[in-house]
Design a protein around this motif. Sequence first.
Motif, PDB file in Angstrom:
ATOM      1  N   GLY A 100       0.838  -1.486  -0.119  1.00  0.00           N
ATOM      2  CA  GLY A 100      -0.002   0.191  -0.010  1.00  0.00           C
ATOM      3  C   GLY A 100       0.631   1.165   0.112  1.00  0.00           C
ATOM      4  N   THR A 101      -0.024   2.323  -0.325  1.00  0.00           N
ATOM      5  CA  THR A 101       0.853   3.698  -0.133  1.00  0.00           C
ATOM      6  C   THR A 101       0.308   3.947   1.259  1.00  0.00           C
ATOM      7  OG1 THR A 101      -1.062   4.926  -1.169  1.00  0.00           O
ATOM      8  CG2 THR A 101       0.674   4.221  -2.617  1.00  0.00           C
ATOM      9  N   ASP A 102      -0.489   3.378   2.115  1.00  0.00           N
ATOM     10  CA  ASP A 102      -0.754   3.723   3.249  1.00  0.00           C
ATOM     11  C   ASP A 102      -1.595   2.648   4.027  1.00  0.00           C
ATOM     12  OD1 ASP A 102      -1.554   5.379   5.613  1.00  0.00           O
ATOM     13  OD2 ASP A 102      -2.525   6.605   4.758  1.00  0.00           O
ATOM     14  N   CYS A 103      -2.222   2.989   5.134  1.00  0.00           N
ATOM     15  CA  CYS A 103      -2.940   1.979   5.635  1.00  0.00           C
ATOM     16  C   CYS A 103      -4.341   2.233   4.987  1.00  0.00           C
ATOM     17  CB  CYS A 103      -3.052   2.134   7.199  1.00  0.00           C
ATOM     18  SG  CYS A 103      -1.418   1.459   7.939  1.00  0.00           S
ATOM     19  N   CYS A 104      -5.346   1.271   5.090  1.00  0.00           N
ATOM     20  CA  CYS A 104      -6.850   1.364   4.648  1.00  0.00           C
ATOM     21  C   CYS A 104      -6.898   1.887   3.445  1.00  0.00           C
ATOM     22  CB  CYS A 104      -7.504   2.100   5.873  1.00  0.00           C
ATOM     23  SG  CYS A 104      -7.383   1.653   7.558  1.00  0.00           S
ATOM     24  N   VAL A 105      -6.093   1.195   2.442  1.00  0.00           N
ATOM     25  CA  VAL A 105      -6.592   1.646   0.928  1.00  0.00           C
ATOM     26  C   VAL A 105      -7.170   0.549   0.143  1.00  0.00           C
ATOM     27  CG1 VAL A 105      -4.675   3.488   1.010  1.00  0.00           C
ATOM     28  CG2 VAL A 105      -4.005   1.262   0.591  1.00  0.00           C
ATOM     29  N   GLY A 106      -7.507  -0.691   0.909  1.00  0.00           N
ATOM     30  CA  GLY A 106      -8.188  -1.519   0.073  1.00  0.00           C
ATOM     31  C   GLY A 106      -7.393  -2.762  -0.274  1.00  0.00           C
ATOM     32  N   LYS A 107      -6.170  -3.022   0.492  1.00  0.00           N
ATOM     33  CA  LYS A 107      -5.435  -4.252   0.152  1.00  0.00           C
ATOM     34  C   LYS A 107      -6.371  -5.379   0.324  1.00  0.00           C
ATOM     35  CE  LYS A 107      -2.219  -2.874   3.026  1.00  0.00           C
ATOM     36  NZ  LYS A 107      -2.235  -1.299   3.333  1.00  0.00           N
ATOM     37  N   MET A 108      -7.050  -5.664   1.395  1.00  0.00           N
ATOM     38  CA  MET A 108      -7.733  -7.041   1.670  1.00  0.00           C
ATOM     39  C   MET A 108      -8.707  -6.997   0.461  1.00  0.00           C
ATOM     40  SD  MET A 108      -9.884  -8.208   4.737  1.00  0.00           S
ATOM     41  CE  MET A 108     -11.617  -7.272   4.401  1.00  0.00           C
ATOM     42  N   PHE A 109      -9.445  -6.112   0.027  1.00  0.00           N
ATOM     43  CA  PHE A 109     -10.723  -6.165  -0.763  1.00  0.00           C
ATOM     44  C   PHE A 109      -9.890  -6.566  -2.207  1.00  0.00           C
ATOM     45  CE2 PHE A 109     -13.555  -4.916  -4.021  1.00  0.00           C
ATOM     46  CZ  PHE A 109     -14.734  -4.981  -3.300  1.00  0.00           C
ATOM     47  N   THR A 110      -8.791  -5.866  -2.406  1.00  0.00           N
ATOM     48  CA  THR A 110      -8.040  -6.046  -3.732  1.00  0.00           C
ATOM     49  C   THR A 110      -7.743  -7.521  -3.951  1.00  0.00           C
ATOM     50  OG1 THR A 110      -7.125  -3.867  -3.820  1.00  0.00           O
ATOM     51  CG2 THR A 110      -6.148  -5.589  -5.031  1.00  0.00           C
ATOM     52  N   THR A 111      -6.945  -8.272  -2.957  1.00  0.00           N
ATOM     53  CA  THR A 111      -6.590  -9.366  -2.738  1.00  0.00           C
ATOM     54  C   THR A 111      -7.563 -10.595  -2.814  1.00  0.00           C
ATOM     55  OG1 THR A 111      -6.061  -9.344  -0.813  1.00  0.00           O
ATOM     56  CG2 THR A 111      -4.184  -9.285  -2.094  1.00  0.00           C
ATOM     57  N   ILE A 140       3.880  -7.891  -7.014  1.00  0.00           N
ATOM     58  CA  ILE A 140       3.202  -6.831  -6.082  1.00  0.00           C
ATOM     59  C   ILE A 140       1.834  -6.211  -6.793  1.00  0.00           C
ATOM     60  CG2 ILE A 140       4.896  -6.705  -4.371  1.00  0.00           C
ATOM     61  CD1 ILE A 140       5.418  -3.828  -5.678  1.00  0.00           C
ATOM     62  N   ILE A 141       0.955  -5.777  -6.031  1.00  0.00           N
ATOM     63  CA  ILE A 141      -0.057  -5.082  -6.530  1.00  0.00           C
ATOM     64  C   ILE A 141      -0.050  -3.887  -5.675  1.00  0.00           C
ATOM     65  CG2 ILE A 141      -2.564  -4.710  -7.179  1.00  0.00           C
ATOM     66  CD1 ILE A 141      -1.204  -6.857  -8.930  1.00  0.00           C
ATOM     67  N   VAL A 142       0.218  -2.616  -5.976  1.00  0.00           N
ATOM     68  CA  VAL A 142       0.062  -1.546  -5.255  1.00  0.00           C
ATOM     69  C   VAL A 142      -1.340  -0.922  -5.123  1.00  0.00           C
ATOM     70  CG1 VAL A 142       1.096   0.826  -5.017  1.00  0.00           C
ATOM     71  CG2 VAL A 142       2.666  -0.923  -5.787  1.00  0.00           C
ATOM     72  N   CYS A 143      -1.553  -0.821  -3.858  1.00  0.00           N
ATOM     73  CA  CYS A 143      -3.043  -0.190  -3.597  1.00  0.00           C
ATOM     74  C   CYS A 143      -3.012   1.165  -2.891  1.00  0.00           C
ATOM     75  CB  CYS A 143      -3.846  -1.224  -2.593  1.00  0.00           C
ATOM     76  SG  CYS A 143      -3.844  -2.838  -2.950  1.00  0.00           S
ATOM     77  N   HIS A 144      -3.881   2.061  -3.607  1.00  0.00           N
ATOM     78  CA  HIS A 144      -3.683   3.512  -3.445  1.00  0.00           C
ATOM     79  C   HIS A 144      -4.904   4.023  -3.437  1.00  0.00           C
ATOM     80  CE1 HIS A 144      -2.279   7.604  -3.554  1.00  0.00           C
ATOM     81  NE2 HIS A 144      -2.763   7.947  -4.731  1.00  0.00           N
ATOM     82  N   GLU A 145      -5.359   5.115  -2.442  1.00  0.00           N
ATOM     83  CA  GLU A 145      -6.533   5.688  -2.453  1.00  0.00           C
ATOM     84  C   GLU A 145      -6.359   7.056  -3.323  1.00  0.00           C
ATOM     85  OE1 GLU A 145      -9.107   6.354   1.123  1.00  0.00           O
ATOM     86  OE2 GLU A 145      -9.099   8.331   0.392  1.00  0.00           O
ATOM     87  N   ALA A 146      -6.931   7.213  -4.377  1.00  0.00           N
ATOM     88  CA  ALA A 146      -6.873   8.359  -5.289  1.00  0.00           C
ATOM     89  C   ALA A 146      -7.231   9.558  -4.574  1.00  0.00           C
ATOM     90  CB  ALA A 146      -7.631   8.149  -6.519  1.00  0.00           C
ATOM     91  N   GLY A 147      -6.253  10.469  -4.539  1.00  0.00           N
ATOM     92  CA  GLY A 147      -6.755  12.006  -3.796  1.00  0.00           C
ATOM     93  C   GLY A 147      -6.402  11.793  -2.512  1.00  0.00           C
ATOM     94  N   ARG A 148      -5.695  10.687  -1.826  1.00  0.00           N
ATOM     95  CA  ARG A 148      -5.515  10.821  -0.330  1.00  0.00           C
ATOM     96  C   ARG A 148      -3.788  11.495  -0.383  1.00  0.00           C
ATOM     97  NH1 ARG A 148      -5.151   6.021   3.868  1.00  0.00           N
ATOM     98  NH2 ARG A 148      -7.353   5.616   3.205  1.00  0.00           N
ATOM     99  N   GLU A 149      -3.934  12.688   0.220  1.00  0.00           N
ATOM    100  CA  GLU A 149      -2.449  13.081   0.272  1.00  0.00           C
ATOM    101  C   GLU A 149      -1.733  12.933   1.458  1.00  0.00           C
ATOM    102  OE1 GLU A 149      -3.352  17.332  -1.183  1.00  0.00           O
ATOM    103  OE2 GLU A 149      -3.697  16.529  -3.140  1.00  0.00           O
ATOM    104  N   GLN A 150      -2.382  13.004   2.681  1.00  0.00           N
ATOM    105  CA  GLN A 150      -1.899  12.859   3.983  1.00  0.00           C
ATOM    106  C   GLN A 150      -2.028  11.410   4.374  1.00  0.00           C
ATOM    107  OE1 GLN A 150      -0.082  14.765   6.200  1.00  0.00           O
ATOM    108  NE2 GLN A 150       0.178  16.175   4.488  1.00  0.00           N
ATOM    109  N   MET A 151      -0.889  10.773   4.824  1.00  0.00           N
ATOM    110  CA  MET A 151      -1.269   9.467   5.617  1.00  0.00           C
ATOM    111  C   MET A 151      -2.235   9.444   6.661  1.00  0.00           C
ATOM    112  SD  MET A 151       2.445   7.701   5.209  1.00  0.00           S
ATOM    113  CE  MET A 151       2.057   6.029   4.955  1.00  0.00           C
ATOM    114  N   ASP A 152      -2.892   8.337   6.861  1.00  0.00           N
ATOM    115  CA  ASP A 152      -4.203   8.383   7.801  1.00  0.00           C
ATOM    116  C   ASP A 152      -3.558   8.494   9.272  1.00  0.00           C
ATOM    117  OD1 ASP A 152      -6.591   8.092   8.325  1.00  0.00           O
ATOM    118  OD2 ASP A 152      -6.862   5.868   8.392  1.00  0.00           O
ATOM    119  N   GLY A 153      -3.863   9.556   9.882  1.00  0.00           N
ATOM    120  CA  GLY A 153      -3.350   9.895  11.378  1.00  0.00           C
ATOM    121  C   GLY A 153      -2.157  10.017  11.443  1.00  0.00           C
TER     122      GLY A 153
END
Lengths: 339, 339
Positions: free
Chosen positions: B149-160, B247-260
Amino acid sequence: MNTIELKTPYLVFLGDAEDLIMAKVAKGVAHWRPEKCLAQFRLPEAKAKLDLPEMSPKEAAKAGAKTFVMGLAPIGGTLPKAWISILVDAMEAGLDIASGLHAKLTDIPELVEAAARTGQRLLDVRVPQGEMVCGTGLPRSGKRLLAVGTDCCVGKMFTTLAIHREMQKRDIKATFRATGQTGILIEGSGVPVDAVVSDFIAGMVEQLTPANDVDHWDIIEGQGALSHPAYAGVSLGLLHGAQADVIIVCHEAGREQMDGMEGYPVLDLQEVIDMNLSMGKLTNPNIRLGGIALNTSNLSEDDAFTTIAQIEQRFGVPVVDPVRTGVKAIVDHLEITHA
Amino acid sequence: MNTIELKTPYLVFLGDAEDLIMAKVAKGVAHWRPEKCLAQFRLPEAKAKLDLPEMSPKEAAKAGAKTFVMGLAPIGGTLPKAWISILVDAMEAGLDIASGLHAKLTDIPELVEAAARTGQRLLDVRVPQGEMVCGTGLPRSGKRLLAVGTDCCVGKMFTTLAIHREMQKRDIKATFRATGQTGILIEGSGVPVDAVVSDFIAGMVEQLTPANDVDHWDIIEGQGALSHPAYAGVSLGLLHGAQADVIIVCHEAGREQMDGMEGYPVLDLQEVIDMNLSMGKLTNPNIRLGGIALNTSNLSEDDAFTTIAQIEQRFGVPVVDPVRTGVKAIVDHLEITHA
């Protein structure tokens, strides 16, 4: 507190150790922290010996000792049955027990019972203490140096203890931050990072190396290697949590294969340096290479100095063998680059 | 065994959940593994509902259910007191209890007592099971895909999970390998890697994804991000242990700051790709980028497709939004590149 804290001074236990290789914890404590060692306690069959007064636990407690330190690693990492009563006696005399053995003191019912009865503590320094916290990545004041390696067992603890000692000699404010069981027994405090649950590695290293005076150095013992197929996760959490300003790369001259890792050659120094700087800059954009510590114990004196000169030429930073040359050149360099 | 293993089929417990966001585990299990879900069990006040028969624990056990799955995360992550008797009843009816809550089932005396009495199991899927082992780094047969991922909670589980499902539809041999609590409850087995002691991350992932047929894919759920200041150690151990071919890189479009994570921007995709490939090649020199999974839920349909096309152009690999477009393009690509 989420660091382990031992009370001082120590009674150092050598058990039945044949030599100081078996009793390497005892040797390390006596060498690096003589001021914390009140006395040694040896069984009649021991051949290993430190340059310390000999006392029984009772005598040592009377003389002011606070902690009975297991100074040796018995074969198998477990506590010989016959020693349990020795530890119980030590607690009854008023000593805490500190151990870096794989087998936990707190799993031995007789010891748990004696601890409850006497109020003394059983300190398994391989077991992290206190509340586990996640990393924040927030910048903090103070300077931090971290030893990183090209492999395990290349001299990271020795290098950082030597740098810390050299800084103390020069009245530079510095604290040694232990991250492994031997380092913790030597320093009397620390966090055993490889035993921390992986979510909390960086956070626990942040706790171990908190904000400090701007002219204070935390000299942080390294663990594993970023290029190690089994332990790189530990090393990366440590690198990120440390927010190191300076890394010292530790390497054993001539080691070509990673210790016990079939098919894994030791990477080139340049690759190891690049990897650590490029991953480390995430939490400290100013991270830089401060020197290279070379274990040249397998080389002749001549070859050692030639190798040191070659590597110094190649990387443009001080290269030392902490045993052969000492670490002054590294501390000289830090005094200039991080004045 | 050092993976957690749940018996199937499940009785999925929705508690008093207001909606399927509160009951996201239940929703995930029912969506991804309908064949493992025999029935749902809801308290009278629940508003959330799955498309499954409603049964009490007793009825479900009679119908063949084996495990009572906590399908929701109550506020605070603890088990409401009033539910303890529900779980005891379920065990008495013959069901194991599986939970991904922070608060452990095995810390609740009534449940421990009921488990001992009934012989049913309490399965805290956040707690690693079995003997912890260190990584070997030795190559093994079979193909492995890891979400990073590019961060946590970006859809890694869903994607796999989506890639695994698409492979199954095509009769490609594939196993989903869960590495987090929700994934483990969905799949019914796995290793909660962020709860593994850091020395053993890579080793436990090696155990989770053992040697397999050369044409078999392990589709491995990712955790954290190599560029995450708190959790990168977990991600690196996972990457090394997985010996990922792809590897499949998972990313949330538009997320600029890492979560928290104050002060930590999300790194550029190229940087994240480079970092993962350069660190991953240690244990698998053939590691490559197999695609990018973009969570475009914050974009309009038009913007989403424009963004996907732009990123595809830039990196030359399939870019998908697993929700909007599905993951066929990634599996098409893998069928060509890894035939």
